[in-house]
Enzyme design. Structure first.
Site, PDB file in Angstrom:
ATOM      1  N   ASP A  30       9.801   1.843  26.739  1.00  0.00           N
ATOM      2  CA  ASP A  30       8.427   2.053  26.305  1.00  0.00           C
ATOM      3  C   ASP A  30       7.510   1.344  27.289  1.00  0.00           C
ATOM      4  O   ASP A  30       7.919   0.382  27.965  1.00  0.00           O
ATOM      5  CB  ASP A  30       8.222   1.482  24.889  1.00  0.00           C
ATOM      6  CG  ASP A  30       6.935   1.954  24.244  1.00  0.00           C
ATOM      7  OD1 ASP A  30       6.985   2.922  23.460  1.00  0.00           O
ATOM      8  OD2 ASP A  30       5.874   1.359  24.519  1.00  0.00           O
ATOM      9  N   GLY A  75       3.594   9.149  23.620  1.00  0.00           N
ATOM     10  CA  GLY A  75       2.335   9.886  23.659  1.00  0.00           C
ATOM     11  C   GLY A  75       1.403   9.421  22.562  1.00  0.00           C
ATOM     12  O   GLY A  75       1.762   8.593  21.718  1.00  0.00           O
ATOM     13  N   PRO A 117       1.528  18.245  21.659  1.00  0.00           N
ATOM     14  CA  PRO A 117       2.011  19.545  21.178  1.00  0.00           C
ATOM     15  C   PRO A 117       3.322  19.916  21.875  1.00  0.00           C
ATOM     16  O   PRO A 117       3.357  20.168  23.075  1.00  0.00           O
ATOM     17  CB  PRO A 117       0.892  20.514  21.537  1.00  0.00           C
ATOM     18  CG  PRO A 117       0.204  19.874  22.696  1.00  0.00           C
ATOM     19  CD  PRO A 117       0.345  18.398  22.522  1.00  0.00           C
ATOM     20  N   ARG A 147      11.724  21.911   6.042  1.00  0.00           N
ATOM     21  CA  ARG A 147      10.770  21.877   4.930  1.00  0.00           C
ATOM     22  C   ARG A 147      10.816  23.183   4.137  1.00  0.00           C
ATOM     23  O   ARG A 147      10.756  23.182   2.899  1.00  0.00           O
ATOM     24  CB  ARG A 147       9.356  21.638   5.462  1.00  0.00           C
ATOM     25  CG  ARG A 147       9.134  20.242   6.011  1.00  0.00           C
ATOM     26  CD  ARG A 147       7.828  20.138   6.787  1.00  0.00           C
ATOM     27  NE  ARG A 147       7.572  18.750   7.183  1.00  0.00           N
ATOM     28  CZ  ARG A 147       6.858  18.411   8.250  1.00  0.00           C
ATOM     29  NH1 ARG A 147       6.341  19.349   9.046  1.00  0.00           N
ATOM     30  NH2 ARG A 147       6.662  17.135   8.532  1.00  0.00           N
ATOM     31  N   HIS A 164      19.449  29.970   4.232  1.00  0.00           N
ATOM     32  CA  HIS A 164      19.349  30.355   5.643  1.00  0.00           C
ATOM     33  C   HIS A 164      17.973  30.980   5.856  1.00  0.00           C
ATOM     34  O   HIS A 164      17.728  32.124   5.454  1.00  0.00           O
ATOM     35  CB  HIS A 164      20.463  31.328   6.017  1.00  0.00           C
ATOM     36  CG  HIS A 164      21.832  30.771   5.790  1.00  0.00           C
ATOM     37  ND1 HIS A 164      22.445  29.920   6.687  1.00  0.00           N
ATOM     38  CD2 HIS A 164      22.693  30.898   4.754  1.00  0.00           C
ATOM     39  CE1 HIS A 164      23.624  29.555   6.229  1.00  0.00           C
ATOM     40  NE2 HIS A 164      23.806  30.138   5.051  1.00  0.00           N
ATOM     41  N   HIS A 171       5.113  25.293  16.961  1.00  0.00           N
ATOM     42  CA  HIS A 171       5.167  24.183  15.998  1.00  0.00           C
ATOM     43  C   HIS A 171       3.719  23.780  15.747  1.00  0.00           C
ATOM     44  O   HIS A 171       3.170  22.879  16.371  1.00  0.00           O
ATOM     45  CB  HIS A 171       5.965  23.018  16.580  1.00  0.00           C
ATOM     46  CG  HIS A 171       5.957  21.795  15.710  1.00  0.00           C
ATOM     47  ND1 HIS A 171       6.325  21.816  14.391  1.00  0.00           N
ATOM     48  CD2 HIS A 171       5.612  20.501  15.989  1.00  0.00           C
ATOM     49  CE1 HIS A 171       6.217  20.598  13.879  1.00  0.00           C
ATOM     50  NE2 HIS A 171       5.786  19.784  14.826  1.00  0.00           N
TER      51      HIS A 171
END
Length: 298
Positions: A30, A75, A117, A147, A164, A171
């Protein structure tokens, strides 16, 4: 190697530590070297009771040359009221500096991109690294699909692993559920639930991150566990089909779409037949990704 030891990077390391895995060493790095060292020490304290034994230490970019996978989580974080796209320019600069340094150290493995992103940064990581596209993977819609499966399982009273179903595309706000392929035990989910129920579940999968960020400021446990699933799939050459972000050569973008994942990265992208309506939604998602990519290049 995990680059970035914030909530997400630490959650990935903790999830790896708490299951049996092919990983034999975790190197944390980091910009805040003290934080990386502190996280490594804290994680090492759990080794005596963890199910696996592995090495955990802090390091720098040069250590990546001996790593099979370099996970990018560094980020700026998505804040309350922000979309993932709002992060694009500042995180593109951060990603370029990291990837350039990692490659200069002799890295020859697979990049796994988590930072948002994520689809755009996966594309840029591919460009910055010069690696073949199959060796740059984003986490894609694997968390969104988890989810989706969780909420479907709750509604249908079955285990999520019996579901499934995939969210695909960006995203982000343009992703959508691929209902034409969704099933539970071979039964089409569209035959089991009403259109209203399907829409509510799809909206939940798309927007749950905003709810979590509003309530606690960040999401990290879910993506930590999902990232470990991808890591295990790569190192174990499991060749599972996962909705990761992979290169779409038809549209020249990275997007979340089912693909076979193995030791070399992306083995192949699935060739699913979308309905006309799904095709329109997918093209809209591709267009959104292209706009974000243009913003990143400005």
């Amino acid at each position: 190697m995990i680059v970035g030891t914030g909530n997400v990077g630490a959650s990935i390391a903790y999830a790896l530590l708490n299951q049996r895995t092919a990983v034999n060493e975790i190197i944390l790095t980091d910009i805040d070297t003290a934080d990386a060292e502190g996280e490594a020490l804290d994680l090492c304290d759990a080794l005596a009771v963890a199910p696996s034994w592995l090495k955990i230490r802090a390091g720098d970019y040069d250590d990546a040359k001996d790593c099979d996978i370099c996970i990018l989580t560094a980020g700026a974080n998505q804040k309350r009221g922000e979309t993932r796209v709002d992060l694009v320019q500042k995180n593109a600069k951060i990603t370029k500096s990291i990837v350039t340094a990692v490659m200069a150290g002799g890295f020859d493995g697979i990049f796994l991109v988590v930072t948002n992103p994520m689809d755009t940064l996966s594309y840029l990581t591919w460009q910055y690294s010069g690696l073949p596209p199959e060796r740059v993977i984003g986490t894609g819609t694997i968390l969104d699909s988890a989810r989706l499966r969780y909420r479907l399982a709750e509604t249908l009273s079955v285990h999520p692993k019996s579901i499934h179903a995939y969210q695909i595309g960006e995203h982000g706000d343009s992703e959508f559920a691929l209902w034409s392929c969704a099933n539970v035990g071979g039964e089409k989910i569209t035959n089991l639930l009403s259109a209203k129920e399907l829409q509510e579940i799809e909206d939940y999968a798309r927007n749950e991150a905003y709810t979590i960020i509003q309530k606690k400021g960040a999401t990290h446990y879910g993506i930590g566990s999902c990232t470990v699933q991808i890591i295990n799939c790569i190192l174990g050459d499991e060749r599972r089909i996962l909705p990761v972000s992979n290169y779409d050569d038809c549209h020249d973008v990275y997007n979340g779409f089912p693909a076979v994942v193995g030791r070399g990265g992306i083995v192949r992208r699935s060739e699913l037949r979308l309905t006309e309506q799904e095709g329109i939604k997918f093209q809209k998602s591709v267009n959104a990704l292209k706009r974000t990519l243009e913003r990143a290049k400005e």
